[in-house]
Design a protein around this motif. Sequence first.
Motif, short mmCIF file in Angstrom:
data_model
loop_
_atom_site.label_atom_id
_atom_site.label_comp_id
_atom_site.label_asym_id
_atom_site.label_seq_id
_atom_site.Cartn_x
_atom_site.Cartn_y
_atom_site.Cartn_z
N HIS A 120 -0.43 -11.93 -5.35
CA HIS A 120 -1.41 -12.51 -6.27
C HIS A 120 -0.65 -13.02 -7.50
O HIS A 120 0.38 -12.46 -7.87
CB HIS A 120 -2.42 -11.44 -6.70
CG HIS A 120 -3.51 -11.97 -7.57
ND1 HIS A 120 -4.57 -12.66 -7.06
CD2 HIS A 120 -3.68 -11.92 -8.91
CE1 HIS A 120 -5.37 -13.01 -8.06
NE2 HIS A 120 -4.85 -12.57 -9.18
N GLN B 81 -6.16 -9.00 -1.98
CA GLN B 81 -6.40 -8.76 -0.56
C GLN B 81 -5.08 -8.39 0.11
O GLN B 81 -4.10 -9.12 0.01
CB GLN B 81 -6.96 -10.02 0.11
CG GLN B 81 -8.30 -10.47 -0.42
CD GLN B 81 -9.40 -9.47 -0.08
OE1 GLN B 81 -9.42 -8.89 1.00
NE2 GLN B 81 -10.30 -9.28 -1.03
N GLU C 295 -7.18 -3.24 -6.63
CA GLU C 295 -7.33 -3.86 -7.94
C GLU C 295 -6.07 -3.66 -8.77
O GLU C 295 -5.50 -2.57 -8.78
CB GLU C 295 -8.52 -3.27 -8.70
CG GLU C 295 -9.85 -3.77 -8.20
CD GLU C 295 -11.00 -3.32 -9.10
OE1 GLU C 295 -10.90 -2.23 -9.71
OE2 GLU C 295 -11.99 -4.05 -9.18
N ARG D 70 -7.75 -5.35 6.96
CA ARG D 70 -7.50 -5.75 5.58
C ARG D 70 -7.93 -4.64 4.63
O ARG D 70 -8.83 -3.88 4.93
CB ARG D 70 -8.27 -7.01 5.21
CG ARG D 70 -7.81 -8.24 5.93
CD ARG D 70 -8.64 -9.44 5.48
NE ARG D 70 -8.26 -10.63 6.19
CZ ARG D 70 -7.38 -11.52 5.74
NH1 ARG D 70 -6.82 -11.35 4.57
NH2 ARG D 70 -7.08 -12.58 6.44
N GLU D 71 -7.25 -4.57 3.50
CA GLU D 71 -7.63 -3.66 2.43
C GLU D 71 -7.70 -4.45 1.15
O GLU D 71 -7.15 -5.55 1.05
CB GLU D 71 -6.62 -2.51 2.29
CG GLU D 71 -6.68 -1.49 3.39
CD GLU D 71 -5.74 -0.32 3.15
OE1 GLU D 71 -5.32 -0.12 1.99
OE2 GLU D 71 -5.44 0.39 4.12
N GLU D 72 -8.36 -3.87 0.16
CA GLU D 72 -8.47 -4.53 -1.13
C GLU D 72 -8.00 -3.56 -2.21
O GLU D 72 -8.32 -2.38 -2.17
CB GLU D 72 -9.93 -4.92 -1.37
CG GLU D 72 -10.14 -5.80 -2.57
CD GLU D 72 -11.58 -6.28 -2.64
OE1 GLU D 72 -11.84 -7.40 -2.16
OE2 GLU D 72 -12.41 -5.52 -3.14
N GLN E 28 -3.04 -7.53 3.57
CA GLN E 28 -3.06 -7.73 5.02
C GLN E 28 -2.34 -6.55 5.66
O GLN E 28 -1.20 -6.23 5.31
CB GLN E 28 -2.35 -9.04 5.38
CG GLN E 28 -2.30 -9.34 6.85
CD GLN E 28 -3.67 -9.56 7.45
OE1 GLN E 28 -4.49 -10.28 6.88
NE2 GLN E 28 -3.93 -8.94 8.58
N SER F 59 0.82 -1.21 0.00
CA SER F 59 0.00 0.00 0.00
C SER F 59 0.85 1.26 0.00
O SER F 59 0.42 2.30 -0.46
CB SER F 59 -0.94 0.01 1.21
OG SER F 59 -0.17 -0.01 2.41
N LYS G 264 -8.79 -8.46 -7.97
CA LYS G 264 -8.71 -7.87 -6.63
C LYS G 264 -7.67 -8.62 -5.81
O LYS G 264 -7.64 -9.84 -5.79
CB LYS G 264 -10.07 -7.92 -5.95
CG LYS G 264 -11.08 -7.05 -6.65
CD LYS G 264 -12.42 -7.08 -5.98
CE LYS G 264 -13.34 -6.17 -6.79
NZ LYS G 264 -14.62 -6.01 -6.20
#
Length: 134
Positions: A57, A105, A117, A113-115, A107, A47, A103
Amino acid sequence: MSRTRMPMASPQTLLLWLLVLAVTEGQGRQVAIPGCHLHPFNVTVRSDRQGTCQGSHVAQACVGHCESSAFPSRYSVLVASGYRHNITSVSQCCTISSLSKVKVQLQCGGNRREELEIFTARACQCDMCRLSRY
């Protein structure tokens, strides 16, 4: 000095040994697949620079080989270019033809949690080579 003659193997036996050698030689190495195709790779997303929230991912990239050629230019091209353009090249590059969003996820500290894209390739094709638009 006496010579011992070794019996010659039949062509079928030699072919079988070459086939076994080719198959076993390729094990353990990733074989290059001709063409342009999807290739998975792991992406780690943060982030911010400190990595306050992060996740990973498997995304898709386009990887492979496309056709290219070079040949002597036509006479009309030579004349039009003042005889400077004596070789003509034609090539295509492996490119993403379709994208999709996925998306991820993230941690964060504690149970937060945040999401987020991100884009991933959905389809690939050999196309005109150009500078990246992304």
